[in-house]
Design a protein around this motif. Structure first.
Motif, mmCIF file in Angstrom:
data_model
loop_
_atom_site.group_PDB
_atom_site.id
_atom_site.type_symbol
_atom_site.label_atom_id
_atom_site.label_comp_id
_atom_site.label_asym_id
_atom_site.label_seq_id
_atom_site.Cartn_x
_atom_site.Cartn_y
_atom_site.Cartn_z
ATOM 1 N N PRO A 332 35.519 27.932 56.461
ATOM 2 C CA PRO A 332 34.516 29.007 56.512
ATOM 3 C C PRO A 332 34.877 30.134 55.551
ATOM 4 C CG PRO A 332 35.911 29.046 58.470
ATOM 5 C CD PRO A 332 36.231 27.784 57.752
ATOM 6 N N PHE A 333 33.888 30.695 54.884
ATOM 7 C CA PHE A 333 34.103 31.771 53.926
ATOM 8 C C PHE A 333 33.359 33.010 54.412
ATOM 9 C CE2 PHE A 333 32.663 34.355 50.366
ATOM 10 C CZ PHE A 333 33.787 34.466 49.566
ATOM 11 N N LEU A 334 34.081 34.102 54.636
ATOM 12 C CA LEU A 334 33.426 35.366 54.994
ATOM 13 C C LEU A 334 33.282 36.235 53.760
ATOM 14 C CD1 LEU A 334 32.204 37.309 57.030
ATOM 15 C CD2 LEU A 334 34.514 38.149 57.517
ATOM 16 N N GLY A 335 34.406 36.469 53.078
ATOM 17 C CA GLY A 335 34.317 37.302 51.889
ATOM 18 C C GLY A 335 35.680 37.582 51.291
ATOM 19 N N ILE A 336 35.671 38.347 50.196
ATOM 20 C CA ILE A 336 36.899 38.687 49.482
ATOM 21 C C ILE A 336 37.052 40.200 49.432
ATOM 22 C CG2 ILE A 336 38.067 38.652 47.242
ATOM 23 C CD1 ILE A 336 36.691 36.003 46.673
ATOM 24 N N GLU A 337 38.220 40.681 49.834
ATOM 25 C CA GLU A 337 38.603 42.082 49.652
ATOM 26 C C GLU A 337 39.469 42.118 48.393
ATOM 27 O OE1 GLU A 337 38.314 44.856 51.853
ATOM 28 O OE2 GLU A 337 37.248 43.888 53.510
ATOM 29 N N GLY A 338 38.924 42.634 47.315
ATOM 30 C CA GLY A 338 39.636 42.625 46.045
ATOM 31 C C GLY A 338 40.492 43.864 45.846
ATOM 32 N N MET A 339 41.768 43.667 45.558
ATOM 33 C CA MET A 339 42.697 44.787 45.377
ATOM 34 C C MET A 339 43.079 44.899 43.902
ATOM 35 S SD MET A 339 45.042 44.440 48.829
ATOM 36 C CE MET A 339 45.811 42.913 48.309
ATOM 37 N N TRP A 340 42.784 46.041 43.325
ATOM 38 C CA TRP A 340 43.001 46.252 41.896
ATOM 39 C C TRP A 340 44.461 46.588 41.569
ATOM 40 C CZ3 TRP A 340 39.512 45.384 38.107
ATOM 41 C CH2 TRP A 340 38.159 45.305 38.460
ATOM 42 N N LEU A 341 45.056 45.804 40.691
ATOM 43 C CA LEU A 341 46.324 46.197 40.094
ATOM 44 C C LEU A 341 46.035 47.283 39.058
ATOM 45 C CD1 LEU A 341 47.833 42.635 39.577
ATOM 46 C CD2 LEU A 341 48.377 44.256 41.407
ATOM 47 N N ASP A 342 46.990 48.187 38.862
ATOM 48 C CA ASP A 342 46.745 49.347 37.995
ATOM 49 C C ASP A 342 46.316 48.944 36.585
ATOM 50 O OD1 ASP A 342 47.325 51.047 40.061
ATOM 51 O OD2 ASP A 342 49.420 51.340 39.473
ATOM 52 N N ALA A 343 46.995 47.953 36.007
ATOM 53 C CA ALA A 343 46.678 47.541 34.637
ATOM 54 C C ALA A 343 45.271 46.971 34.548
ATOM 55 C CB ALA A 343 47.702 46.515 34.155
ATOM 56 N N ASP A 344 44.869 46.179 35.547
ATOM 57 C CA ASP A 344 43.528 45.596 35.541
ATOM 58 C C ASP A 344 42.460 46.662 35.758
ATOM 59 O OD1 ASP A 344 44.303 42.921 35.110
ATOM 60 O OD2 ASP A 344 44.855 42.726 37.217
ATOM 61 N N LYS A 345 42.782 47.654 36.559
ATOM 62 C CA LYS A 345 41.838 48.750 36.771
ATOM 63 C C LYS A 345 41.576 49.490 35.473
ATOM 64 C CE LYS A 345 42.303 51.277 40.463
ATOM 65 N NZ LYS A 345 42.785 52.305 41.432
ATOM 66 N N GLN A 346 42.629 49.775 34.749
ATOM 67 C CA GLN A 346 42.470 50.473 33.473
ATOM 68 C C GLN A 346 41.727 49.609 32.460
ATOM 69 O OE1 GLN A 346 43.111 53.702 33.138
ATOM 70 N NE2 GLN A 346 43.691 53.585 35.307
ATOM 71 N N ALA A 347 41.962 48.313 32.500
ATOM 72 C CA ALA A 347 41.266 47.411 31.586
ATOM 73 C C ALA A 347 39.772 47.379 31.894
ATOM 74 C CB ALA A 347 41.854 46.005 31.690
ATOM 75 N N ALA A 348 39.424 47.382 33.183
ATOM 76 C CA ALA A 348 38.011 47.382 33.574
ATOM 77 C C ALA A 348 37.322 48.644 33.073
ATOM 78 C CB ALA A 348 37.891 47.277 35.088
ATOM 79 N N ILE A 349 38.002 49.777 33.187
ATOM 80 C CA ILE A 349 37.434 51.042 32.709
ATOM 81 C C ILE A 349 37.271 51.015 31.194
ATOM 82 C CG2 ILE A 349 37.859 53.525 32.496
ATOM 83 C CD1 ILE A 349 39.300 53.368 35.221
ATOM 84 N N ALA A 350 38.299 50.540 30.506
ATOM 85 C CA ALA A 350 38.262 50.491 29.038
ATOM 86 C C ALA A 350 37.172 49.551 28.530
ATOM 87 C CB ALA A 350 39.619 50.053 28.499
ATOM 88 N N ASP A 351 36.864 48.498 29.308
ATOM 89 C CA ASP A 351 35.864 47.516 28.891
ATOM 90 C C ASP A 351 34.452 47.879 29.336
ATOM 91 O OD1 ASP A 351 37.862 46.034 27.740
ATOM 92 O OD2 ASP A 351 38.054 44.620 29.409
ATOM 93 N N GLY A 352 34.276 49.075 29.923
ATOM 94 C CA GLY A 352 32.952 49.490 30.374
ATOM 95 C C GLY A 352 32.505 48.821 31.653
ATOM 96 N N ARG A 353 33.467 48.370 32.457
ATOM 97 C CA ARG A 353 33.144 47.723 33.730
ATOM 98 C C ARG A 353 33.584 48.591 34.911
ATOM 99 N NH1 ARG A 353 35.464 42.886 30.977
ATOM 100 N NH2 ARG A 353 33.736 41.469 30.468
ATOM 101 N N GLU A 354 33.643 49.905 34.707
ATOM 102 C CA GLU A 354 34.203 50.769 35.741
ATOM 103 C C GLU A 354 33.417 50.732 37.058
ATOM 104 O OE1 GLU A 354 31.538 53.331 33.129
ATOM 105 O OE2 GLU A 354 33.069 51.786 32.835
ATOM 106 N N TRP A 355 32.131 50.385 37.012
ATOM 107 C CA TRP A 355 31.352 50.354 38.247
ATOM 108 C C TRP A 355 31.911 49.311 39.225
ATOM 109 C CZ3 TRP A 355 28.834 46.185 40.309
ATOM 110 C CH2 TRP A 355 28.594 45.090 39.469
ATOM 111 N N LEU A 356 32.620 48.300 38.699
ATOM 112 C CA LEU A 356 33.217 47.287 39.567
ATOM 113 C C LEU A 356 34.245 47.887 40.526
ATOM 114 C CD1 LEU A 356 33.772 44.414 36.966
ATOM 115 C CD2 LEU A 356 32.036 44.476 38.772
ATOM 116 N N LEU A 357 34.777 49.053 40.184
ATOM 117 C CA LEU A 357 35.761 49.701 41.064
ATOM 118 C C LEU A 357 35.117 50.168 42.362
ATOM 119 C CD1 LEU A 357 37.719 51.847 38.429
ATOM 120 C CD2 LEU A 357 38.164 49.494 39.178
ATOM 121 N N GLY A 358 33.785 50.235 42.385
ATOM 122 C CA GLY A 358 33.079 50.642 43.599
ATOM 123 C C GLY A 358 32.810 49.507 44.558
ATOM 124 N N ILE A 359 33.185 48.280 44.193
ATOM 125 C CA ILE A 359 32.932 47.144 45.084
ATOM 126 C C ILE A 359 33.818 47.244 46.327
ATOM 127 C CG2 ILE A 359 33.151 44.640 45.354
ATOM 128 C CD1 ILE A 359 32.353 44.325 42.461
#
Length: 496
Positions: A332-359
């Motif tokens: 059974p699949f309920l969902g995923i709680e995604g935990m951002w590593l610092d380097a990946d968080k900064q990469a998401a911001i640099a790549d214009g994907r910062e809205w993903l941090l609100g998931i």
């Protein structure tokens, strides 16, 4: 004897007057509160009712749209609670609810590099935090924001023998997940904008907090509210009272004129008059327009409450796929709680994907094995709403492949549906929440709910909507209760 006759005659005149005077009502907004008010008025003999709706559809923040082989809800999605929830109580004798097991199934944690943490310790500490969150519902401590109070209690748990040697990295990531979930519940941009004291004064319906409408959508309840169901012969035909595409620009009232009417002016140049007007727009809309929407302008505690209460920002993105590729070995699949590593968080911001941090989480949709739902809250919802749908799809694909590499390659969804409540001109937010400003300014939802009466003590301007309900604000059942309450205030005037 003569005095008694005068008294009896006076009472007769008052009664006769109440039976013959104009009882016209205008309701602004066709959401749950507007429909609830109309239902109660019609059931009590009122016939001159108009519902002015700015949109080209009814329902307000109840917005079920066709998707996959059923309906998904872009607005209110769950029936939160069973005992004391008027929506559940009115519907459950005729409708079998489903359930999303958020309260009973452990969250599934994954890091942004695709690695898996030690689930047991994360789940255990997360559970401790969740207990604290629920305990704060019963706190009356003044002038302490939700986040600060949580950390006081959380640090006390960490100081116990059980957790005193826990890895600080575990604490860091679990705390981040707990913050996201608090934000997902309240929709606030900061958990320190939430008042535990005000929250404690509000109530919560008992029982399952995530009852689902299966494939039928929340629109199901509107049929019961208007009596289209379960017996169509009892239909109150409230829809016939609705006039669509009527954006209200100004409401004119005069408290000093006992015989005067309230005038409602619309953007298309039309105007309507009635003895009573029930106002049901969202708190976000009132915040933006209350200074010009009313003549004379609202003032006192009512205006302070509009300014003070918080407006939450939530976002949803539904995706339909050909097969549920996210399920492993038929588990059974309920969902995923995604935990951002610092380097990946900064990469998401640099790549214009910062809205993903609100998931907050990505999870399956109960009764729809082919759907994934992305749920967002807080600061980044506005960015999400202003992001092109094609980019949202690409960014979500990137998120899924990063946090759950076993899903690679993630196929393109067959269909998507999304929300835009924060930037919608007639909503400007999702729903209200108890704020520190309310506590500090000593105002509450009851201040907004209080009717404006004229010199004849007639309620001429009334207020409904979830942000006006003292028991269940923020909730759909609070909206229903508020509509019944506003209508009852009019009815009781004529019964007095």
């Amino acid at each position: 004897m003569w005095n008694c006759f005068i008294i009896v005659l006076s009472l007769f005149c008052i009664t006769a007057h109440s039976q013959t005077e104009d009882k016209s009502v205008i309701i602004i907004g066709s959401g749950l509160s507007g429909y609830a008010a109309a239902r109660r008025l019609i059931e009590n003999g009122f016939t001159d009712i108009k519902i002015l709706e700015a949109l080209d559809r009814t329902g307000g923040r109840i917005y079920s749209v066709p998707f996959s082989d059923g309906f998904v809800d872009l607005g209110a999605q769950w029936c939160h609670g069973q005992t004391g929830n008027i929506i559940y109580e009115m519907t459950s004798p005729h409708f079998a609810f489903g359930s999303t097991p958020f309260e009973t199934v452990d969250p599934y944690f994954r890091f942004s590099d695709g690695s898996l943490p030690e689930q047991d310790i994360y789940v255990k500490l997360y559970g401790e935090g969740y207990k604290i969150i629920h305990s704060i519902d019963r706190v009356t401590t003044p002038n302490v924001p939700f986040g600060d109070l949580f950390m006081q209690k959380f640090n006390a748990v960490l100081a116990t023998t059980t957790y005193q040697n826990i890895n600080p990295e575990v604490v860091k990531y679990v705390k981040a997940e707990l913050v996201k979930n608090v934000m997902g519940f309240f929709g606030a941009n900061s958990w320190n904008d939430i008042s535990p004291k005000v929250n404690n004064e509000e109530e919560k319906a008992g029982g399952d907090q995530h009852c689902t409408w299966k494939k039928q959508g929340f629109q199901t309840f509107i049929n019961y509210l208007t009596k289209k169901s379960p017996n169509p012969s009892e239909n109150l035909n409230i829809d016939a009272k609705v006039i669509l595409n009527k954006k209200v620009t100004n409401i004119q009232y005069n408290k000093d004129d006992a015989a005067g009417q309230v005038t409602v002016n619309c953007a298309d140049g039309t105007s309507y008059t009635a003895t009573h007007v029930i106002v049901t727009p969202s708190l976000g809309y009132l915040k933006a327009h209350y200074k010009t929407l009313f003549t004379p302008a609202l003032s006192g505690p009512k205006a302070v409450e509009i300014e003070s209460r918080g407006v939450g920002n939530l976002g949803k993105f539904f995706m339909k796929f050909a097969t549920p590729f996210w399920v492993l070995d038929n588990e059974p699949f309920l969902g995923i709680e995604g935990m951002w590593l610092d380097a990946d968080k900064q990469a998401a911001i640099a790549d214009g994907r910062e809205w993903l941090l609100g998931i907050v989480a990505v999870y399956g949709v109960e009764s729809f094995p082919d759907l994934l739902e992305v749920f967002l809250a807080g600061d980044y919802v506005g960015t999400f709403e202003n992001t092109d749908t094609e980019k949202v799809i690409a960014d979500i694909t990137w998120w899924l492949e990063k946090f759950a590499p076993y899903m690679k390659p993630v196929p393109r969804p067959l269909a998507v549906a999304r929300t835009k409540w924060m930037t919608h001109e007639f909503f400007l937010g999702s729903y209200s929440y108890p704020s520190m400003a309310e506590e500090q300014n000593n105002v509450r939802t009851s201040d907004l709910a209080a009717p404006i009466i004229n010199i004849d003590e007639k309620p001429i301007l009334l207020f409904a909507g979830e942000a006006t309900d003292s028991k269940f604000p923020s909730m759909a059942h609070g909206a229903v209760n508020s509509g019944f309450r506003a209508a009852t205030e009019i009815i009781e005037y004529y019964q007095a």
